[in-house]
Enzyme design. Structure first.
Site, mmCIF file in Angstrom:
data_model
loop_
_atom_site.group_PDB
_atom_site.id
_atom_site.type_symbol
_atom_site.label_atom_id
_atom_site.label_comp_id
_atom_site.label_asym_id
_atom_site.label_seq_id
_atom_site.Cartn_x
_atom_site.Cartn_y
_atom_site.Cartn_z
ATOM 1 N N ASN A 112 14.983 57.454 73.573
ATOM 2 C CA ASN A 112 13.893 58.025 72.775
ATOM 3 C C ASN A 112 13.489 59.416 73.304
ATOM 4 O OD1 ASN A 112 11.562 58.245 70.935
ATOM 5 N ND2 ASN A 112 11.979 56.076 70.578
ATOM 6 N N ARG A 113 12.320 59.871 72.920
ATOM 7 C CA ARG A 113 11.975 61.274 73.129
ATOM 8 C C ARG A 113 11.097 61.522 74.349
ATOM 9 N NH1 ARG A 113 12.464 60.057 67.920
ATOM 10 N NH2 ARG A 113 13.746 61.466 66.661
ATOM 11 N N HIS A 138 17.209 60.656 73.620
ATOM 12 C CA HIS A 138 18.314 59.753 73.965
ATOM 13 C C HIS A 138 19.237 60.262 75.072
ATOM 14 C CE1 HIS A 138 16.952 57.136 70.907
ATOM 15 N NE2 HIS A 138 17.638 57.578 69.879
ATOM 16 N N HIS A 212 21.566 51.003 70.673
ATOM 17 C CA HIS A 212 21.201 51.654 69.411
ATOM 18 C C HIS A 212 22.038 51.127 68.236
ATOM 19 C CE1 HIS A 212 19.644 54.707 66.769
ATOM 20 N NE2 HIS A 212 19.081 55.390 67.739
ATOM 21 N N SER A 213 22.321 49.815 68.214
ATOM 22 C CA SER A 213 23.121 49.279 67.107
ATOM 23 C C SER A 213 22.413 49.458 65.771
ATOM 24 C CB SER A 213 23.417 47.798 67.340
ATOM 25 O OG SER A 213 24.427 47.690 68.314
ATOM 26 N N TYR A 214 23.204 49.796 64.757
ATOM 27 C CA TYR A 214 22.738 49.901 63.379
ATOM 28 C C TYR A 214 23.176 48.620 62.673
ATOM 29 C CZ TYR A 214 21.891 54.998 63.651
ATOM 30 O OH TYR A 214 21.418 56.256 63.948
ATOM 31 N N ASP A 281 10.530 54.910 61.532
ATOM 32 C CA ASP A 281 11.082 55.452 62.773
ATOM 33 C C ASP A 281 9.920 55.465 63.762
ATOM 34 O OD1 ASP A 281 12.676 56.622 64.657
ATOM 35 O OD2 ASP A 281 13.154 58.420 63.503
ATOM 36 N N GLN A 315 11.648 50.427 68.930
ATOM 37 C CA GLN A 315 11.703 51.456 67.895
ATOM 38 C C GLN A 315 12.373 50.837 66.681
ATOM 39 O OE1 GLN A 315 10.538 54.628 68.563
ATOM 40 N NE2 GLN A 315 11.206 55.795 66.785
ATOM 41 N N GLU A 343 15.460 49.193 68.550
ATOM 42 C CA GLU A 343 15.766 49.712 69.883
ATOM 43 C C GLU A 343 14.667 49.240 70.827
ATOM 44 O OE1 GLU A 343 16.283 54.093 69.126
ATOM 45 O OE2 GLU A 343 16.333 53.332 67.094
HETATM 46 C C1 GLA Z 1 16.311 57.103 67.082
HETATM 47 C C2 GLA Z 1 15.275 58.077 66.738
HETATM 48 C C3 GLA Z 1 15.525 58.603 65.376
HETATM 49 C C4 GLA Z 1 16.912 59.181 65.266
HETATM 50 C C5 GLA Z 1 17.921 58.167 65.682
HETATM 51 C C6 GLA Z 1 19.286 58.757 65.715
HETATM 52 O O1 GLA Z 1 16.150 55.934 66.408
HETATM 53 O O2 GLA Z 1 13.972 57.548 66.831
HETATM 54 O O3 GLA Z 1 14.567 59.567 65.056
HETATM 55 O O4 GLA Z 1 17.012 60.302 66.090
HETATM 56 O O5 GLA Z 1 17.599 57.669 66.945
HETATM 57 O O6 GLA Z 1 19.606 59.446 64.546
#
Ligand code: GLA
Length: 386
Positions: A112-113, A138, A212-214, A281, A315, A343
């Site tokens: 994350n940020r 990340h 970070h699985s989708y 998000d 997240q 996440e």
């Molecule tokens: C995380 C962030 C999102 C985005 C994704 C990757 O989930 O919170 O804003 O950056 O990663 O695209």
């Protein structure tokens, strides 16, 4: 609320309901073909070989590779016992090397940020990679998702397992200290994918590791996840600014589109979110002790996933930045909202918020994180008619 039927119950039903699924696949805990296999998966541009490991308990199969300690595939039965992949990704290493938004990746050193891409610790200032507006995201430009890990088969009584290790050198992406990291994937006899993280350091450093699985429980090529029904054991969240850096407040989800305390389709209120691109998000604060922290049901396939974690936050991200440009498995262009991520993490930007749980790891301490994704179905057609 729909039920959570474990596959073991489906297996038991097969004894009285022949014809439902494949009895050989849906065997009891110790009966399935539990195994780990290894194959070469290509080379990085620098010539480092990449390996792909397949972990199976006979019902659930996970594929994980040494590049980025990435989960590339996760096969799970649907309510008819038919297995199918539930994560986005690519068919080959090239797709991952070409750049992608963290599909299946192990994210670190800090997921994350971090606001302003800098922080101070013990009186020293550290400058990080600026890779997301003015912030760091990340792990920076070359985070743990883009390095080649060492792998070892560590299968044991819990099930087939692979442990990935990596030494992140002092100063990597601006972070202090040599950090020794281990990430272990296990496919358990309880039909869970369990991810255990461990880290130690020789200098104080922030550490936040996640996966970070989708997910798309109907399959990665089956359109959006807006019909998936989500429950989050989270009555609070951490609001952020326009760049998604937390303000430091911890607010109630009540009366907002972020209230998933009861099962709600993802698409029900998604347009009410004021964000561009639109979607969820957000970092949710998991109600202390809640197990599972999250539950997702796909009404089409009947697959249900429950997520439990030792982390205080998650997240919830709905693939808002997917825009059809990335072509994944089978050449399918991944569209906005074609997947969701959960996440599990410490809160974003924790280094700047004394009221958030600390993310600092010091020499002599061990960082640990465990997240479990448990799979089942909402019902079994034949069984439910009886
Ligand atoms: C995380 C962030 C999102 C985005 C994704 C990757 O989930 O919170 O804003 O950056 O990663 O695209």
């Amino acid at each position: 609320m729909h039920r959570f039927v474990p596959f073991i119950a489906v297996a038991a039903s097969l004894l009285v309901l022949p014809g439902l699924g494949d009895p050989a696949r849906a065997a009891g805990p110790a009966d399935g073909p539990r195994r780990v296999s290894r194959m070469d998966f290509g080379k990085t541009p620098g010539g480092t070989p990449v390996e792909l490991y397949t972990l199976s308990n006979g019902r659930i199969t996970a594929k994980v590779m040494t590049y980025g300690a990435i989960l590339t595939e996760l096969d799970v039965p649907d309510r008819n016992g038919k297995p199918g992949d539930v994560v986005l990704g690519f068919d080959s290493l090239e797709g991952y090397l070409a750049g992608h938004p963290y599909f299946g990746a192990t994210v670190g050193r800090v997921a994350n940020r971090i606001g302003g891409a800098k922080f101070s610790l013990d009186g020293k200032d550290y400058q990080l990679a600026v890779n997301n507006g003015p912030n760091t995201l990340h792990g920076g430009n070359k985070g743990f998702d883009k390095v080649v890990w060492k792998a070892e088969d560590v299968s044991g009584p819990a099930g087939p397992a692979v442990k990935f290790t990596y030494r992140s050198p002092d100063g990597e992406e601006g972070y202090p200290g040599n950090l020794d990291v281990a990430v272990t994937y296990t496919v358990t006899d309880q039909d869970e994918l369990k991810i255990d993280y461990k880290a130690t350091t020789d200098k104080a450093t922030p550490v936040v590791l996640t996966n970070h699985s989708y997910f798309n429980l109907a399959g990665p090529a089956s359109g959006t996840i807006l019909d998936h029904e989500v429950t989050l054991a989270a009555s609070k969240y951490t609001p952020g600014d326009a760049g998604m850096i937390p303000t430091g407040a911890i607010e109630s989800v009540k009366g907002t589109p972020l209230d998933f305390t009861t099962p709600t389709p993802i698409g029900a209120r998604i347009k009410e979110i004021k964000a561009d691109p639109v979607g969820y998000d957000h970092n949710f604060v998991i109600d202390p002790g809640a197990r599972p922290a999250a539950r997702v049901r796909d009404p089409r396939s009947g697959r249900v996933m429950e997520v439990s974690t030792t982390e205080p936050g998650v997240q919830f991200y709905t693939g808002n930045f997917l825009d059809g440009k990335v072509k994944g498995k089978g050449g399918v262009a991944y569209q906005q909202h074609q997947a969701f991520c959960l996440e599990t993490q410490h809160f974003p930007d924790s280094v700047h918020h004394a009221n958030f749980p600390s993310t600092i790891l010091r020499p002599g301490q061990t960082y640990t994180q465990t997240t479990i994704y448990k799979f089942g179905v909402d019902s079994v057609p034949g069984l439910d008619r009886r």
